[in-house]
Design an enzyme around this catalytic site. Structure first.
Site, PDB file in Angstrom:
ATOM      1  N   HIS A 121       0.797  -1.228   0.000  1.00 51.57           N
ATOM      2  CA  HIS A 121       0.000   0.000   0.000  1.00 51.57           C
ATOM      3  C   HIS A 121       0.835   1.287   0.000  1.00 51.57           C
ATOM      4  CE1 HIS A 121      -3.392  -2.523   0.122  1.00 51.57           C
ATOM      5  NE2 HIS A 121      -3.573  -2.639   1.420  1.00 51.57           N
ATOM      6  N   HIS A 194      -9.740   1.815   0.225  1.00 55.53           N
ATOM      7  CA  HIS A 194      -9.694   0.604   1.045  1.00 55.53           C
ATOM      8  C   HIS A 194     -10.828   0.560   2.075  1.00 55.53           C
ATOM      9  CE1 HIS A 194      -8.136  -2.799   3.161  1.00 55.53           C
ATOM     10  NE2 HIS A 194      -6.968  -2.788   2.549  1.00 55.53           N
ATOM     11  N   GLU A 331     -11.408  -3.770  -3.487  1.00 61.55           N
ATOM     12  CA  GLU A 331     -10.552  -2.641  -3.843  1.00 61.55           C
ATOM     13  C   GLU A 331     -10.297  -2.651  -5.349  1.00 61.55           C
ATOM     14  OE1 GLU A 331      -7.064  -3.371  -1.260  1.00 61.55           O
ATOM     15  OE2 GLU A 331      -8.510  -4.551  -0.132  1.00 61.55           O
TER      16      GLU A 331
HETATM   17  C1  BGC Z   1      -4.439  -6.631   1.485  1.00 61.07           C
HETATM   18  C2  BGC Z   1      -4.336  -7.500   2.709  1.00 61.07           C
HETATM   19  C3  BGC Z   1      -3.990  -6.626   3.878  1.00 61.07           C
HETATM   20  C4  BGC Z   1      -5.029  -5.560   4.012  1.00 61.07           C
HETATM   21  C5  BGC Z   1      -4.689  -4.643   5.113  1.00 61.07           C
HETATM   22  C6  BGC Z   1      -5.497  -5.603   1.712  1.00 61.07           C
HETATM   23  O1  BGC Z   1      -5.576  -4.757   0.604  1.00 61.07           O
HETATM   24  O2  BGC Z   1      -4.735  -7.385   0.338  1.00 61.07           O
HETATM   25  O3  BGC Z   1      -3.362  -8.474   2.542  1.00 61.07           O
HETATM   26  O4  BGC Z   1      -3.896  -7.395   5.049  1.00 61.07           O
HETATM   27  O5  BGC Z   1      -5.123  -4.831   2.817  1.00 61.07           O
HETATM   28  O6  BGC Z   1      -5.706  -3.752   5.364  1.00 61.07           O
END
Ligand code: BGC
Length: 368
Positions: A121, A194, A331
């Protein structure tokens, strides 16, 4: 500083009929606000300039009861110190980049590691922890535009990026998210939101019985550190197939291969043949969420590990006793690790180009 920030220096003020601004507090020298957008139906979308984040979406169920259907909490501490990804704009690069590096035009860029050997991220100081500038847009629907200028080499990525995220809340209960970005140097970009959703209303149960339809014939299988192997694998005959409506809990706990299937944290390759890419339906409340995007992928995360909810403490706990699977994320984005995967759709952004993308989360009610 934008006009909206100036007029709110005295606390909470009414900017116009359908957007209300509230000062939440100060973080690293920046004022943090919430913006409450009310549509003609009286339903509410609340966003904040911290992480250009969705805080709540309040819509009725089939009995007329209002609930927040995201896992956001309208509280300064929860927004600043709680789950930083939840509801936030994820940039510069949503999802994972393998071994925290990639090469562009022969130059290797090294990124911070924040997820096993990988970068997740956009790194530990990604756009989800930045205070964005905000501007309330004039128009038929309430809308707020957040802007952030990310300096060259921030979190290891090349190029100064000017990014904006506009949230529009329509009378049809659609959250329209418009992303745009430009760069002064060749770089890579992958943006998403998210938000975690729970159509019972946050804190009111699990997502196992939510019924998902996801128009994707394939997904991108992962290695042991959650990096795509490069294969585009058909979902047919696997727990990953949601082309026909199916409850999210249907396969969880089943034996799959030689392991127990523990849930979803996977990128789907969207077919993009129909306008609506995904539908989530919760039968008890009748709430429906449709997702429409121009992105090629969708990460479906079934809330497999939500320990952060416990960290908020009892008072701000958005789930029954901090249990996992109290929310799901869908997402919209390009595929994970695209900078290292030549066969995936490109995430390169060149100077002179404009990155543009739109995702719509539309809420409605089904009565039967
Ligand atoms: C990921 C997960 C992660 C999560 C955290 C998601 O976008 O795919 O692996 O644990 O974000 O918030």
């Amino acid at each position: 500083m934008t006009f909206s920030m100036l007029i709110c220096s005295q606390g909470c003020e009414q900017q116009n009929d359908n957007v209300e601004i509230k000062v939440l507090g100060e973080h690293n020298g920046s004022e943090i606000y919430t913006y409450t957008l009310t549509n003609k139906a009286g339903n509410v979308l609340k966003v904040t300039n911290f992480g250009a984040k969705i805080v709540s979406i309040e819509v009725p169920d089939k009995f007329g009861n209002m609930d927040n259907v995201t896992n956001g909490v309208d509280n300064f501490d929860a927004i600043i110190k709680g789950d930083l990804y939840g509801g936030a704009t994820i940039g510069r690069f949503a999802n994972r980049i393998a071994n925290a590096k990639f090469t562009l035009d022969g130059v290797e860029y090294t990124l911070p590691v924040n997820n096993r050997p990988n970068t997740l991220h956009g790194g530990p100081n990604g756009w989800y922890v930045k205070a964005w500038d905000a501007e309330i847009l004039k128009g038929k629907n309430p809308a707020v535009k957040f802007t952030y200028v990310s300096p060259d080499m921030e979190e290891g990525f090349p190029g100064t990026i000017t990014a904006s995220i506009t949230y529009t809340w329509t009378d049809k209960n659609e959250v329209i998210i418009d992303y745009s970005a430009t760069t002064d140097k060749k770089t890579v970009i992958n943006l998403t939101n998210h938000a975690y959703f729970n159509l019972h209303g946050t804190g009111k149960g699990y997502i196992f019985e939510h019924i998902l339809t996801l128009k994707a014939s394939a997904y991108t299988p992962l290695n042991e550190v959650q990096i795509p192997t490069g294969e585009i694998r058909p979902v047919k005959g696997t727990p990953y197939d949601f082309n026909e409506p199916k409850t999210i809990g249907h396969h969880i706990g089943e034996t799959y291969g030689d392991a127990t299937f523990r849930g979803y944290d996977d990128n789907y390759v969207l077919d993009n043949k129909e306008k609506v890419n995904a539908i989530v339906y919760e039968p008890k409340t009748g709430r429906v969420m449709e997702i429409i995007t121009d992105e090629p992928g969708m990460q479906f995360y079934s809330g497999n590990s939500m320990a952060w909810i416990r960290s908020l403490g009892e008072e701000n706990n958005a789930a029954p006793q901090g249990n996992i699977r109290s929310g799901l994320a869908l997402e919209t984005q390009h595929f994970p690790d695209s900078p290292n995967q030549p066969d995936f759709p490109s995430t390169v952004l060149n100077p002179g180009q404009k990155f543009k993308s739109r995702t719509i989360y539309r809420f409605s009610i089904r009565d039967n």
